[in-house]
Write an enzyme that holds these catalytic residues in place. Structure first.
Site, PDB file in Angstrom:
ATOM      1  CG  HIS A  57     -27.234 -28.622  -5.177  1.00 44.83           C
ATOM      2  ND1 HIS A  57     -26.165 -27.961  -5.359  1.00 44.83           N
ATOM      3  CD2 HIS A  57     -28.017 -27.458  -4.468  1.00 44.83           C
ATOM      4  CE1 HIS A  57     -26.265 -26.903  -4.837  1.00 44.83           C
ATOM      5  NE2 HIS A  57     -27.251 -26.472  -4.086  1.00 44.83           N
ATOM      6  CG  HIS A  59     -29.206 -26.136   0.748  1.00 43.07           C
ATOM      7  ND1 HIS A  59     -28.027 -25.563   1.051  1.00 43.07           N
ATOM      8  CD2 HIS A  59     -29.135 -26.080  -0.807  1.00 43.07           C
ATOM      9  CE1 HIS A  59     -27.438 -25.108  -0.110  1.00 43.07           C
ATOM     10  NE2 HIS A  59     -28.114 -25.531  -1.072  1.00 43.07           N
ATOM     11  CD  GLN A 152     -26.020 -19.511   2.190  1.00 44.23           C
ATOM     12  OE1 GLN A 152     -26.854 -20.475   2.102  1.00 44.23           O
ATOM     13  NE2 GLN A 152     -25.791 -18.846   1.152  1.00 44.23           N
ATOM     14  CG  HIS A 210     -24.009 -23.286  -3.698  1.00 45.07           C
ATOM     15  ND1 HIS A 210     -23.583 -24.407  -2.807  1.00 45.07           N
ATOM     16  CD2 HIS A 210     -25.359 -23.058  -3.754  1.00 45.07           C
ATOM     17  CE1 HIS A 210     -24.576 -24.774  -2.420  1.00 45.07           C
ATOM     18  NE2 HIS A 210     -25.817 -24.000  -2.924  1.00 45.07           N
ATOM     19  CD  GLU A 213     -27.841 -20.110  -6.645  1.00 38.04           C
ATOM     20  OE1 GLU A 213     -26.811 -20.249  -5.715  1.00 38.04           O
ATOM     21  OE2 GLU A 213     -28.809 -20.277  -6.730  1.00 38.04           O
ATOM     22  CG  ASP A 309     -30.611 -25.140  -4.588  1.00 36.14           C
ATOM     23  OD1 ASP A 309     -29.952 -25.643  -3.542  1.00 36.14           O
ATOM     24  OD2 ASP A 309     -30.457 -24.392  -4.958  1.00 36.14           O
ATOM     25  CD1 TRP A 315     -32.266 -18.336  -1.435  1.00 31.29           C
ATOM     26  CD2 TRP A 315     -32.205 -20.225  -0.086  1.00 31.29           C
ATOM     27  NE1 TRP A 315     -31.236 -18.272  -0.528  1.00 31.29           N
ATOM     28  CE2 TRP A 315     -31.290 -19.177   0.359  1.00 31.29           C
ATOM     29  CE3 TRP A 315     -32.535 -21.292   1.057  1.00 31.29           C
ATOM     30  CZ2 TRP A 315     -30.743 -19.297   1.366  1.00 31.29           C
ATOM     31  CZ3 TRP A 315     -31.727 -21.236   2.118  1.00 31.29           C
ATOM     32  CH2 TRP A 315     -30.697 -20.452   2.536  1.00 31.29           C
TER      33      TRP A 315
HETATM   34 FE   FE2 Z   1     -27.820 -24.825  -3.107  1.00 31.06          FE
END
Ligand code: FE2
Length: 424
Positions: A57, A59, A152, A210, A213, A309, A315
């Protein structure tokens, strides 16, 4: 005559003094004392030879963008999504590809052999998709990339996301993604789960959402995901990423939910570093950890792999492409401290993650791909404890990264003598 032999290795299953011989990119023999020549010989000196790390996982379209156009002040998931929305129109296909390639270089040097990367399709130009399809091709000799079409801004909430999803899949993106907890309502979230699973069923693809979350104990999208996976016969091909709401759910409800996840063959990907960083942000004290119920899911028979992630993006400001950091964090936050549990944390960033991604030829056995990382550790627990130094990375039987052994930390002054203490 082999192309490469790694001699005197310890394997993840505990066997020691093992030679691994490679020919034409695959493993030709795994045995003690292989009496044959090879074009190249690596002395493992008894250290741990593992199949490569796998990050299930990530991005790649957002990584290494930290600070552009600004930092995430609140540190929340929602501000991160807003900040990513500010960045998206500012970046070009080339910007995304350049950053993704830089990350892949780091990942390869850290012994990562495969990454499942979500790619945002809520952009009508599909800049991320175009960039990452190109990067996937460019790096394929060194690392396997699997791309997830990730809406997203919400498959239903964003007016063009569904069309963009179909375009991305036509262009060659591998997996169907979603974000049901970000849709406008719980029912829209459930509808998005149904749509994702139906798209995947029609096209013979995997699903990785996702999912839940949040810290919302009432979030129920994993229940819907399990229902749809079973209804459509997608057992083994569906994954719920994060599942942080399960941390906050009522225990009675979880006692019903976990068997449904098992029955549906749905995999789980917690992301320990980002989960502990983003969840519990609305709590005072005590603060919830937010990591999903790793032990309970695993013990019930759910396949669980840890993902990283994020690295240096809207993030998460830290990270160094090190899956042993992720295993270390998962071990602590999940309180996975027994000998079996600690060793399992290594599996969560290697074998389990590979199986979730459906990687063929993964492992150290005759006929598997000759892909390895040699770690300066004697076993899996020591690898996690030390976030062990990578001595060599081998891809399809070729040495692609190499480093000298390191000594650790302690310099003991004894009178006039200088002694170095090795901690491995
Ligand atoms: Fe993610």
């Amino acid at each position: 005559m082999f192309d490469l032999i790694v001699r005197n290795a310890t394997l993840a299953d505990g066997r020691t003094g093992i030679d691994v011989a490679c020919k034409d990119g695959v493993i030709a023999a795994v045995d003690e004392g292989i009496a044959a020549e090879a074009g190249e010989v690596i002395d493992a000196k008894g250290y741990l030879l593992s199949p490569p790390f796998v990050d299930p996982h990530f991005h790649l379209d957002a990584t290494l963008s930290l600070g552009t156009p600004r930092m995430n002040v609140s540190g929340t998931l929602l501000e991160g999504i807003g900040l990513w929305g500010e960045l998206k129109p500012l970046q070009s296909v080339e910007d995304i590809a350049t950053r993704a390639l830089r990350y892949c270089e780091l990942a390869i040097a850290k012994g990562i052999g495969a990454i499942r990367s979500h790619v945002d399709i809520c952009d009508d130009e599909l800049k991320g998709v175009r960039a990452l399809l190109d990067v996937r091709e460019k790096v394929s000799d060194h690392i396997d990339l699997q791309l997830v079409a990730f809406p997203q801004d919400g498959l239903l909430r964003d007016p063009t996301a569904k069309d963009n999803m179909m375009r991305a899949l036509e262009m060659g993106v591998d997996v169907v993604g979603g974000i049901p907890h970000f849709e406008r309502t719980m029912s829209d979230g459930a509808e998005s789960v149904r749509m994702c699973c139906e798209i995947a069923a029609e096209r013979g693809l995997m699903v990785d959402l996702h999912c839940d979350e949040s810290d919302d104990p009432q979030s129920r999208h994993i229940e819907t995901l399990a229902f749809e996976a079973r209804r459509l016969g997608l057992q083994g091909r569906v994954t719920g990423s994060h599942l942080t709401s399960m941390h906050s759910m009522d225990n009675y409800y979880v006692s019903k939910l976990i068997p449904l996840i098992v029955e549906a063959g749905v995999n789980a990907i917690p992301n320990p570093a980002i989960n502990i960083m983003l969840q519990g942000r609305h709590d005072s004290y005590p603060k919830r950890r937010g990591l999903t119920r790793v032990r309970e899911l695993r013990d019930a028979g759910v396949r669980v792999g840890f993902g990283s992630d994020c690295m240096m993006d809207p993030w998460y400001s830290l990270g160094k492409a090190d899956m042993l950091d992720i295993a270390f964090m998962g071990l602590h936050v999940g309180q996975l401290a027994s000998l079996d549990d600690m060793a399992w944390c290594f599996d969560a960033v290697t074998e389990n993650a590979a199986r979730i991604m459906g990687l063929d030829g993964y492992g150290i056995a005759k006929g598997c791909d000759a892909n390895f990382v040699l770690l300066q550790a004697n076993n899996k627990i020591e690898a996690v404890r030390l976030r062990a130094h990578r001595l060599a990375v081998i891809r399809r039987g070729k040495l692609i990264c190499q480093s000298n052994e390191v000594t650790f930390g302690l310099t003991v002054l004894s009178g006039a003598a200088l002694n170095e203490a090795r901690l491995t």
